[in-house]
Design a protein around this motif. Structure first.
Motif, PDB file in Angstrom:
ATOM      1  N   PRO C  36       0.789  -1.231   0.000  1.00  0.00           N
ATOM      2  CA  PRO C  36       0.000   0.000   0.000  1.00  0.00           C
ATOM      3  C   PRO C  36       0.826   1.288   0.000  1.00  0.00           C
ATOM      4  O   PRO C  36       0.273   2.365  -0.037  1.00  0.00           O
ATOM      5  N   TYR C  74      -0.827  -0.577  -3.914  1.00  0.00           N
ATOM      6  CA  TYR C  74      -1.806  -1.578  -3.515  1.00  0.00           C
ATOM      7  C   TYR C  74      -2.505  -2.136  -4.764  1.00  0.00           C
ATOM      8  O   TYR C  74      -3.701  -2.354  -4.790  1.00  0.00           O
ATOM      9  N   ILE C  96      -7.815   1.547  -0.650  1.00  0.00           N
ATOM     10  CA  ILE C  96      -7.211   1.518   0.678  1.00  0.00           C
ATOM     11  C   ILE C  96      -8.228   1.932   1.734  1.00  0.00           C
ATOM     12  O   ILE C  96      -7.995   1.835   2.920  1.00  0.00           O
ATOM     13  N   ASN C 100      -6.769   9.772   3.015  1.00  0.00           N
ATOM     14  CA  ASN C 100      -5.661  10.293   3.810  1.00  0.00           C
ATOM     15  C   ASN C 100      -5.620  11.814   3.873  1.00  0.00           C
ATOM     16  O   ASN C 100      -4.922  12.384   4.701  1.00  0.00           O
ATOM     17  N   GLU C 140       0.847   6.789   5.480  1.00  0.00           N
ATOM     18  CA  GLU C 140      -0.368   6.602   4.694  1.00  0.00           C
ATOM     19  C   GLU C 140      -1.190   5.486   5.322  1.00  0.00           C
ATOM     20  O   GLU C 140      -0.776   4.334   5.314  1.00  0.00           O
ATOM     21  N   ASN C 142      -4.141   2.751   5.663  1.00  0.00           N
ATOM     22  CA  ASN C 142      -4.861   1.901   4.721  1.00  0.00           C
ATOM     23  C   ASN C 142      -5.525   0.776   5.489  1.00  0.00           C
ATOM     24  O   ASN C 142      -5.084   0.415   6.576  1.00  0.00           O
TER      25      ASN C 142
END
Lengths: 223, 260, 557
Positions: C36, C74, C96, C100, C140, C142
């Motif tokens: 990811p 991903y 994901i 974000n 990040e 996910n």
């Protein structure tokens, strides 16, 4: 003790009751289908099933917690249920004196952990999801089998018990992984993995290094 | 596939271990001279007990507790997967972040002893943003090791592999010794010519690092504290070094070209 | 001029640097990574460092801000196809499930997530939770959701094992069987013969032993049988008019027919050389492992969906391949590997049919009841499952003594270990480290075999130690029947002499790995005729792939 509906029973209370020295706890609710609040007794059963699994895991005999059903008009059934249950508890004897896998002072300590587990949001949330998981599926629409749901609950029981023990062990100050593991007979490698994960999640912070041992302590906001 | 490496994490419960059901069979004398089916099938009880052994592996239960806890409402289960149809003039294949490596000999103890780790794991451990914030600790007991061995996992992996893994081993040593000057490191690996000529002079100036030009014949756990014995054999002599932790130099798996 | 489009597979340090270089040179770059997040810091492996410049960080900011670089994290390639010098790619970009741009990195989600799992980014130190950041420097977040558990992913037809085993645990056997039938038309047969790669992958093995997945499948199909339930194999209301022809009623052909019928094709004709269905399941797997009655029932169920099987019809003899191609809108070839390979030792050709009989013929003729009565000794040469089957069949037929000769040791034998044990248990004599040298005879029929003892030398390319003959160690075993069971090959006599199919050097069809289409449009292939001798469930997977390929081909015409 009367409550409005068995569905309102907080499973953490059962742990507190046993911790205070209760030898048995019988919860009697309406028959399935008769619930005034539609599904309260189903929820009660799901909660208590998980609580019983947890008690079995931490070393208490799960028979001490029972869920039975009868209606308000059935006096004789009520008497029978209560008599049978008291017989069973007499047979098991006082808490932590032979009728359980663990003996008393240790068992009471374990029950404290059990209370923390049952009060935690992970287990409560997932128990609450039982009905949708089995019928319509999870967020991805995947339907669980009963067996799978039980496995999922088991997984949380095991991990949460370990985590709550570690957190309780850190309450009185910084300790090393080795020291923690020795105090509740858990494999050191496992404590190490949990400590790293708890650190990642922000529950635990490294404090100082003494000799060859890094010491960990609860994050300030957790104390 | 990601998140499914070998030493994956599975939750054991009360029913572990539980015996796997064996298939009932007719006796050998009942088989002679005929073609009756040998295996007679599980009974209902056996089948249900066996089925209950299943761990029902599932990552992400889809319970949405994270969604319920997320105050800024950043989590959204309705964001769909996408299928993209694209066209390219050229395809370049590089190593992704899989970090798969060639199988290691069982004798090196990887997978058997928690304090035997790979160079990739050591790399993470040395990273200041890594899981231990750059502190070198043994996963066996969470303590800081006093003496570690970096050993070659693929002595027959070819000169290119020897060179790059030796450089990595020395680099990790440089970093580890910088973090913990009291540490003692031995690096056990057959050397290749290029490493010997180009990098050995600088390596020899490092305090705390000792190079042993040999393959490792085995790693054994010696006592309750988990002290490891690194065994080497040179010509007919066997030697042993005692360490608190061992790091194995791995050989990355070759990148597979995609199928057309 | 339009700038060159480049796909870079792998978003590690190397991939990120390559992307930056290519973008610099003016290309449009797409970087694809299944993790990811992109790239991580690495310690250099080509120069010695100082502690201050220990880690090399990929320049992620530059990659992100570069308008010539598309990032697909991903993500996974679903299909690649070369077309006119360009490459067409079908890519799955997984969601994901976290926006974000709204995330404040408060960690509330990871503190409550109940699922701890292997932390790949940190090589297994600690855990990550199902919702998590992988790379602490980029943060990040996910949600990682596996597509399927490891057993299901390993299964060639991706059977939903977790569900069907769970349903058995819940006591819901018929529901469980329905889950199996959703992907597998022959549960009773496969539940008996499958060497179950799923069990080899099962996570439970790291605790004690894997789940007995295969036999549980057999159990639910037995429940249906014992209760006398006749299931209905349903086909959809909506039908497609095209005709599909299938060569071979083996596992691949049957699976292809089953899936096509379930997609709504009503005109499906199978052409089978033998007088019986099931292919190798009927004429290769002996009765004591898979009763024919049971196999027949499962085939009848498939036929009840409107699938028609023409027995005793050999393509290339009774009907020409070209006629077949003219008469059908699409073809699937699942002809299998029904030709036993030769030992290539003196005497073999001379006594072929006079005491020497290859294992494919031996097992087939036995299954069809066309073998003469057993007498004397039997030697089987080889170490695969066909060798063990031949020996165990021979033992049941009443040969005085049955030998298996194998040139390596038990450890290297490719047959399933439980089959080897069963053969030994029944009294089959296994001679390891022995190789055939010559088949001896009296001029009319074979009388025995000259063998030589072997010893194991250095490992070869396959990693197994190479057997080397020991000089002067020849000996003779007397036997009336000798069955070479070293391997099987395809029989492509169904094709016309001047065919233009792409055939591999192993004599198998070359196909598009994603659709099963051969080099001739409209002709698909699967099973052993593509893979060489392999297990039934992979042949079924080949049949299923072909069915989808045919559907796609016919619908896009």
């Amino acid at each position: 003790m009367r409550i409005m509906c068995t569905g309102r029973l907080d499973p953490a209370i059962t742990a507190r009751a046993f911790k205070k020295g209760l030898d048995g706890l019988l919860i009697i609710g309406c028959y399935f289908g008769d619930c005034h609040y539609i599904s309260g007794n189903y929820q009660a059963k799901a909660k208590l099933d998980v609580a019983r699994r947890l008690y079995e895991y931490v070393g208490m005999n799960p028979e001490r917690l029972a869920f039975r059903q009868c209606s308000s008009g059935e006096a004789s059934v009520f008497v029978k249920i209560v008599t049978e249950f008291t017989e069973k508890i007499k047979e098991l004897g006082p808490l932590g004196a032979g009728g359980d896998r663990l003996e008393s002072p240790l068992l009471i300590k374990k029950l404290e952990t059990a209370e923390a587990v049952l009060a935690g949001e992970k287990i409560r949330w997932v128990i609450g999801k039982r009905a949708p998981f089995l019928k319509t599926g999870n967020m991805y629409g995947e339907v669980f089998t009963e067996h799978e749901f039980r496995r999922a609950a088991d997984m949380i029981i095991v991990e949460e018990t370990e985590v709550q023990e570690i957190l309780a062990g850190l309450r009185d100050g910084a300790r090393s992984v080795k020291d923690l593991a020795a105090s509740f007979s858990m494999p050191v490698e496992k404590v190490f993995r949990h400590i790293l994960a708890l650190k990642r999640k922000g529950f635990v912070v490294p404090e100082r290094i003494v000799g060859r041992s890094p010491l960990y302590t609860l994050a300030p906001k957790e104390v | 596939m990601i998140y499914e490496k070998e030493r994956r994490y599975i939750i054991p419960f009360f029913d572990v271990p539980a015996e796997r059901a064996e298939m009932p069979e007719i006796t050998v004398s009942e088989r002679k001279g005929n073609f009756t089916e040998v295996e007679t099938g599980f009974t209902e009880d056996t089948a249900v007990t066996e089925a209950k052994r299943c761990l029902s592996c599932r990552r992400c239960l889809g319970c949405a507790l994270c969604w319920a806890e997320c105050k800024p409402e950043a989590i959204d289960f309705s964001i769909p997967d996408q299928i993209l149809d694209l066209e390219f003039d050229e395809v370049v294949t590089t190593a992704g972040q899989d970090n798969t490596f060639e199988k290691l000999p069982r004798e090196l103890g990887y997978g058997s002893f928690a304090n035997v780790i790979t160079d990739l794991q050591f790399e993470r451990m040395l990273s200041p943003t890594g899981p231990t914030d750059g502190v070198i600790v043994s996963p066996l007991d969470g303590e800081i090791p006093g003496r570690i061995a970096i050993i070659q996992g693929n002595p027959g992996g070819g000169d290119d592999h020897l060179l790059s893994s030796l450089i990595l081993g020395v680099n990790e040593s440089i970093l580890a010794l910088h973090r913990n000057p009291e540490l003692e490191i031995i690096l056990v690996s057959p050397l290749c010519r290029e490493f010997h000529d180009k990098f050995m002079p600088q390596t020899e100036t490092l305090k705390g690092l000792k190079i042993i030009d040999s393959a490792v014949s085995g790693v054994e756990s010696r006592d309750a504290a988990g002290t490891l014995a690194i065994k080497t054999r040179q010509e007919d002599r066997t030697a042993e070094e005692a360490v608190d932790m061992a790091v194995i130099l791995t050989k990355p798996k070759a990148v597979a070209e995609p199928k057309y | 001029m339009e700038s060159k489009k480049i796909l870079i597979i792998g978003g590690g340090l190397e991939g990120v640097n390559a992307a930056l270089d290519r973008a610099q040179a003016g290309a449009k770059v797409t970087i694809l990574e299944k993790f990811p997040t992109l790239g991580a810091e690495r310690i250099p492996r080509d120069r010695l460092i100082t502690p201050e410049d220990a880690f090399v960080n990929p320049d992620l900011e530059k990659v992100r801000s570069n308008s010539s670089i598309d990032i697909l994290t991903y993500s996974e390639i679903k299909r690649l196809r070369k077309d006119n010098g360009r490459v067409k790619a079908k890519i799955l970009k997984r969601s994901i499930r976290v926006d974000n741009s709204k995330c404040t990195d408060c960690k509330a989600c990871i503190r409550v997530c109940p699922v701890n799992m292997f932390d790949d980014f940190n090589e297994g130190f600690g855990f990550r939770t199902a919702v998590d950041y992988c790379n602490p420097t980029t943060g990040e977040y996910n949600i990682f959701k596996e597509d399927m558990p490891v057993c299901q992913r390993t299964c060639p037809v991706n059977l939903d094992i977790r569900s069907y085993v769970g349903l058995i645990a819940d006591g819901k056997y018929l529901e469980s069987l329905a889950v199996i039938r959703d992907r597998l038309p022959l549960p009773g047969s496969i539940g008996r013969v499958c060497p179950h790669p799923c069990e080899t992958a099962c996570n439970r093995q790291y605790l004690d032993k894997p789940i007995s997945i295969c036999f549980l499948k057999r159990f639910v199909s037995d429940v249906e049988l014992s209760k006398g339930i006749e299931p209905a194999y349903e086909t959809p209301e909506r039908k497609f008019p095209e005709k599909v022809g299938i060569v071979g009623a083996g596992p691949a052909g049957l699976a292809c027919a089953y899936d096509l019928a379930r997609l709504g094709y009503k005109d499906i004709e199978i052409f089978e050389t033998l007088p019986v269905p099931g292919g190798y399941l009927w004429v290769g797997i002996p009765e004591y492992r898979l009763p024919k009655k049971l196999l027949q029932r499962e085939v009848d169920l498939i036929c009840s969906m409107g699938v028609n099987i023409h027995y005793n019809t050999r393509i290339g003899k009774d009907i020409s391949f070209d006629d077949l191609k003219k008469n059908f809108d699409a073809l699937f070839v699942g002809a299998g590997c029904h030709r036993g390979l030769k030992l290539a030792v003196p005497g073999e050709d001379e006594y072929m049919g006079k005491g020497v009989i290859d294992c494919v013929t031996f097992l087939r003729e036995q299954a069809l009841g066309r073998l003469p009565k057993a007498k004397g000794k039997l030697i089987v040469i080889g170490g695969g499952n066909a060798a063990i089957d031949s020996a165990r069949v021979g033992w049941r037929m009443g040969f005085d003594e049955v030998y298996i000769l194998y040139r390596r040791t038990k450890k290297e034998m490719p047959a399933n270990p439980w089959e080897i044990d069963a053969a030994e248990h029944e009294g089959v004599k296994l001679q390891y480290l022995a190789a055939p040298v010559e088949i001896t005879g009296d001029g009319k029929k074979a009388t025995g075999m000259k063998c030589i003892k072997m010893e194991l030398g250095e490992p070869d390319a396959s990693g197994r130690r190479r057997p080397v003959p020991k000089e002067g160690s020849e000996y003779v075993i007397e036997a009336e029947t000798i069955v070479p069971a070293i391997s099987q090959g395809t029989d492509l006599s169904l094709l016309p002499r001047d065919h233009t199919f792409k055939i591999s050097r192993h004599g198998t069809f070359e196909i598009d790995p994603y659709t099963g289409e051969t080099s001739i449009p409209g002709v698909f292939a699967g099973g052993d005729v593509v893979s060489g001798p392999d297990i039934a469930i992979r042949a079924i997977a080949g049949g299923k792939k072909g069915a989808l390929g045919i559907h796609e081909y016919l619908r896009s015409r």
